[in-house]
Motif scaffolding. Sequence first.
Motif, short mmCIF file in Angstrom:
data_model
loop_
_atom_site.label_atom_id
_atom_site.label_comp_id
_atom_site.label_asym_id
_atom_site.label_seq_id
_atom_site.Cartn_x
_atom_site.Cartn_y
_atom_site.Cartn_z
N GLN A 79 0.83 -1.20 0.00
CA GLN A 79 0.00 0.00 0.00
C GLN A 79 0.87 1.26 0.00
O GLN A 79 0.50 2.27 -0.59
CB GLN A 79 -0.96 -0.02 1.19
CG GLN A 79 -2.04 -1.07 1.03
CD GLN A 79 -3.08 -1.04 2.12
OE1 GLN A 79 -2.90 -0.40 3.16
NE2 GLN A 79 -4.18 -1.75 1.89
N THR A 80 2.04 1.17 0.61
CA THR A 80 2.97 2.30 0.61
C THR A 80 3.46 2.59 -0.81
O THR A 80 3.50 3.74 -1.24
CB THR A 80 4.17 2.02 1.54
OG1 THR A 80 3.66 1.75 2.86
CG2 THR A 80 5.14 3.17 1.58
N GLU A 81 3.83 1.53 -1.55
CA GLU A 81 4.28 1.71 -2.94
C GLU A 81 3.15 2.25 -3.81
O GLU A 81 3.37 3.13 -4.64
CB GLU A 81 4.77 0.39 -3.52
CG GLU A 81 6.09 -0.10 -2.99
CD GLU A 81 6.46 -1.46 -3.56
OE1 GLU A 81 7.59 -1.58 -4.06
OE2 GLU A 81 5.61 -2.38 -3.51
N THR A 88 -0.56 9.72 -3.34
CA THR A 88 -1.55 9.91 -2.29
C THR A 88 -1.03 9.27 -1.00
O THR A 88 0.13 8.89 -0.92
CB THR A 88 -2.91 9.34 -2.73
OG1 THR A 88 -3.91 9.74 -1.80
CG2 THR A 88 -2.89 7.84 -2.89
N THR A 89 -1.88 9.11 -0.02
CA THR A 89 -1.47 8.55 1.26
C THR A 89 -1.84 7.07 1.36
O THR A 89 -2.72 6.59 0.64
CB THR A 89 -2.15 9.29 2.43
OG1 THR A 89 -3.57 9.04 2.37
CG2 THR A 89 -1.87 10.78 2.38
N ILE A 111 -5.20 4.89 0.07
CA ILE A 111 -5.12 3.61 -0.66
C ILE A 111 -5.94 2.56 0.06
O ILE A 111 -6.70 1.81 -0.56
CB ILE A 111 -3.66 3.16 -0.84
CG1 ILE A 111 -2.90 4.12 -1.75
CG2 ILE A 111 -3.58 1.73 -1.37
CD1 ILE A 111 -3.42 4.21 -3.17
N GLU A 112 -5.81 2.48 1.38
CA GLU A 112 -6.58 1.50 2.17
C GLU A 112 -8.08 1.67 1.89
O GLU A 112 -8.79 0.69 1.65
CB GLU A 112 -6.33 1.69 3.66
CG GLU A 112 -4.98 1.22 4.14
CD GLU A 112 -4.78 1.51 5.63
OE1 GLU A 112 -5.76 1.84 6.35
OE2 GLU A 112 -3.63 1.40 6.07
N GLY A 113 -8.54 2.92 1.94
CA GLY A 113 -9.96 3.18 1.71
C GLY A 113 -10.40 2.83 0.30
O GLY A 113 -11.45 2.24 0.09
#
Length: 193
Positions: free
Chosen positions: A155-157, A164-165, A169-171
Amino acid sequence: MTLESDDSTLAREASRGNQNAYAQLVRRHRAALNQAARSFGIPETDIDDVVQESLIAAWHHLADYDPSRPFRAWLFRIALNKMRDLQRFRKVRHFLFAAIGFDRTESTALVDASPSPEQHSAARAELDRVVVTLGRLDSHLREALVLTALVGMSQTEAADTLGTTVKTIEGRVTRARAQLSGFLNEGNLRREP
């Protein structure tokens, strides 16, 4: 420099003109770029071109790469921009063809490029079904899901690639999965021409 060199080391070497280092980066990431292009709904006939354009653009802009950030995220940002450009070009072309009254169905009837029934496989049909389903998602949801679930980015990549943050991405991934589940439960996937 070894085959196990990390992407940042290879990118640094490639930026100094080492074509072998860049060739290693290409070998390392080409399949994932192809998969991403396919998952974003790029037509099969355009996938090689858009991936090649992305790799060439990355080669020309290696001096802009920040080695403190993941190379893969930087490369996928370039590829994503190339894919968006292609999709915009196709929309503009479609609009222009419609405006001048050019009927693509008549022109494509002259040359039938569709594969024969013998060439279709169950795997291809399933892939098409997934691509159609993914195509129903809003682009920002589809991008987050494809990068994390299909390309295998963290998710960081993915956040770095999309600018974005991680929380965003999680959402997006959560919403994308919920929408996909709903689409699949409908049982009537919309087939795109």
